[in-house]
Design a protein around this motif. Structure first.
Motif, short mmCIF file in Angstrom:
data_model
loop_
_atom_site.label_atom_id
_atom_site.label_comp_id
_atom_site.label_asym_id
_atom_site.label_seq_id
_atom_site.Cartn_x
_atom_site.Cartn_y
_atom_site.Cartn_z
N GLN A 1 -10.07 91.49 -48.29
CA GLN A 1 -10.79 90.39 -47.63
C GLN A 1 -10.19 90.11 -46.26
OE1 GLN A 1 -9.55 87.06 -47.05
NE2 GLN A 1 -11.48 86.15 -46.45
N ARG A 2 -8.90 90.04 -46.19
CA ARG A 2 -8.22 89.74 -44.93
C ARG A 2 -8.45 90.85 -43.89
NH1 ARG A 2 -2.19 87.88 -45.09
NH2 ARG A 2 -2.92 85.88 -44.36
N ILE A 3 -8.32 92.09 -44.30
CA ILE A 3 -8.47 93.22 -43.38
C ILE A 3 -9.90 93.34 -42.87
CG2 ILE A 3 -8.46 95.76 -43.27
CD1 ILE A 3 -5.96 95.58 -45.17
N VAL A 4 -10.87 93.28 -43.76
CA VAL A 4 -12.27 93.42 -43.36
C VAL A 4 -12.71 92.23 -42.52
CG1 VAL A 4 -14.66 93.62 -44.18
CG2 VAL A 4 -12.85 94.96 -45.27
N LEU A 32 -20.35 95.39 -40.66
CA LEU A 32 -20.39 95.59 -42.11
C LEU A 32 -20.54 97.08 -42.44
CD1 LEU A 32 -22.59 92.61 -43.37
CD2 LEU A 32 -20.16 92.99 -43.82
N SER A 33 -21.42 97.74 -41.72
CA SER A 33 -21.59 99.18 -41.94
C SER A 33 -20.31 99.94 -41.64
CB SER A 33 -22.72 99.72 -41.06
OG SER A 33 -23.95 99.28 -41.53
N ASP A 34 -19.66 99.58 -40.52
CA ASP A 34 -18.44 100.28 -40.12
C ASP A 34 -17.28 100.03 -41.07
OD1 ASP A 34 -19.78 101.22 -37.90
OD2 ASP A 34 -18.82 99.83 -36.49
N HIS A 35 -17.06 98.78 -41.43
CA HIS A 35 -15.85 98.41 -42.16
C HIS A 35 -16.00 98.38 -43.68
CE1 HIS A 35 -14.19 97.66 -38.25
NE2 HIS A 35 -15.13 96.77 -37.99
N VAL A 36 -17.24 98.39 -44.15
CA VAL A 36 -17.47 98.43 -45.60
C VAL A 36 -18.32 99.65 -45.97
CG1 VAL A 36 -18.41 97.19 -47.61
CG2 VAL A 36 -17.31 95.90 -45.77
N GLY A 37 -19.44 99.80 -45.30
CA GLY A 37 -20.38 100.87 -45.64
C GLY A 37 -19.84 102.28 -45.50
N ARG A 38 -18.96 102.48 -44.54
CA ARG A 38 -18.37 103.82 -44.36
C ARG A 38 -17.34 104.15 -45.44
NH1 ARG A 38 -17.54 104.52 -37.85
NH2 ARG A 38 -19.76 104.49 -37.36
N LYS A 39 -16.88 103.13 -46.13
CA LYS A 39 -15.84 103.33 -47.15
C LYS A 39 -16.39 103.31 -48.57
CE LYS A 39 -12.51 101.48 -43.96
NZ LYS A 39 -11.59 100.43 -43.62
N LEU A 40 -17.57 102.72 -48.75
CA LEU A 40 -18.18 102.63 -50.07
C LEU A 40 -19.58 103.20 -50.04
CD1 LEU A 40 -17.33 98.90 -51.01
CD2 LEU A 40 -16.09 100.95 -51.71
N ASP A 41 -19.88 104.11 -50.96
CA ASP A 41 -21.27 104.54 -51.07
C ASP A 41 -22.05 103.46 -51.81
OD1 ASP A 41 -20.74 104.84 -53.82
OD2 ASP A 41 -20.47 107.00 -53.67
N ALA A 42 -23.36 103.62 -51.91
CA ALA A 42 -24.20 102.59 -52.51
C ALA A 42 -23.80 102.28 -53.96
CB ALA A 42 -25.67 103.00 -52.44
N SER A 43 -23.46 103.31 -54.70
CA SER A 43 -23.06 103.12 -56.10
C SER A 43 -21.77 102.31 -56.20
CB SER A 43 -22.91 104.48 -56.77
OG SER A 43 -22.42 104.34 -58.08
N SER A 44 -20.79 102.64 -55.36
CA SER A 44 -19.52 101.90 -55.37
C SER A 44 -19.72 100.46 -54.92
CB SER A 44 -18.51 102.59 -54.46
OG SER A 44 -18.19 103.87 -54.94
N ALA A 45 -20.58 100.28 -53.90
CA ALA A 45 -20.86 98.92 -53.42
C ALA A 45 -21.53 98.09 -54.51
CB ALA A 45 -21.72 98.97 -52.17
N ASP A 46 -22.47 98.70 -55.24
CA ASP A 46 -23.13 97.99 -56.34
C ASP A 46 -22.12 97.62 -57.43
OD1 ASP A 46 -25.65 98.07 -55.18
OD2 ASP A 46 -26.28 99.86 -56.29
N ALA A 47 -21.24 98.54 -57.75
CA ALA A 47 -20.23 98.27 -58.77
C ALA A 47 -19.29 97.15 -58.33
CB ALA A 47 -19.42 99.55 -59.07
N LEU A 48 -18.85 97.19 -57.07
CA LEU A 48 -17.99 96.15 -56.57
C LEU A 48 -18.69 94.80 -56.56
CD1 LEU A 48 -15.33 95.20 -55.31
CD2 LEU A 48 -16.24 95.89 -53.07
N ALA A 49 -19.93 94.77 -56.12
CA ALA A 49 -20.70 93.52 -56.12
C ALA A 49 -20.81 92.96 -57.54
CB ALA A 49 -22.09 93.74 -55.52
N GLY A 50 -21.03 93.80 -58.51
CA GLY A 50 -21.10 93.38 -59.90
C GLY A 50 -19.79 92.81 -60.41
#
Length: 151
Positions: free
Chosen positions: A26-29, A126-144
């Motif tokens: 959270q702090r880094i992003v 958001l795309s640069d700092h989160v999207g480039r590090k998480l694919d859609a599946s990983s982002a969905d899992a993290l959101a869950g």
């Protein structure tokens, strides 16, 4: 009645590691996104949060306590921020017709334009700092997983 003990409740290492990882991420992003906004000559992310909530609200207006509930800002910080937004012409305060004591915070056209300008940079960040590090599946899992913490 049992007496309190000095022995702390044991916390599994995995829970501690998850907590530390969450706080560091959270702090880094957040710092990276704030830096991108600043580099673009835009105000801090808190401004965007308030403007977005006002833009989403019916008639573009909310009471300060409603903004506080919808954002992560404390009442004291929110009051100062609203004053700054008003000073820049991004919001205006209106007396409540109901009792004359309450106030509405209303987004202006300049406020809507600023929110849109900020979103251009914010969405790219958001795309640069989160999207480039998480694919859609990983982002969905993290959101869950995160949703479990907010329930």
């Amino acid at each position: 009645m049992s007496e309190p003990t000095d022995t702390p409740c044991p916390v599994p290492a995995s829970i501690t590691a998850a907590w530390i990882g969450l706080m560091r991420a959270q702090r880094i992003v957040l710092a990276a996104i704030e830096a991108d906004l600043k580099a673009a000559g835009l105000p801090p992310l808190g401004w965007y949060d308030v403007l977005l909530e006002l833009a989403r609200a019916p008639e573009g207006r909310l009471r300060p306590f409603e903004i506080e509930k919808r954002t992560l800002l404390t009442q004291y910080n929110l009051s100062r921020l609203i004053d700054r937004l008003e000073g820049k012409g991004l919001v205006q305060k209106e007396l409540s017709g109901e009792d004359g004591r309450g106030r509405w915070v209303v987004i202006t056209q300049d406020g809507r334009a600023m929110q849109a300008r900020m979103w251009t940079v914010y969405s790219r960040a958001l795309s640069d700092h989160v999207g480039r590090k998480l694919d859609a599946s990983s982002a969905d899992a993290l959101a869950g997983l995160l949703a479990k913490l907010t329930d």
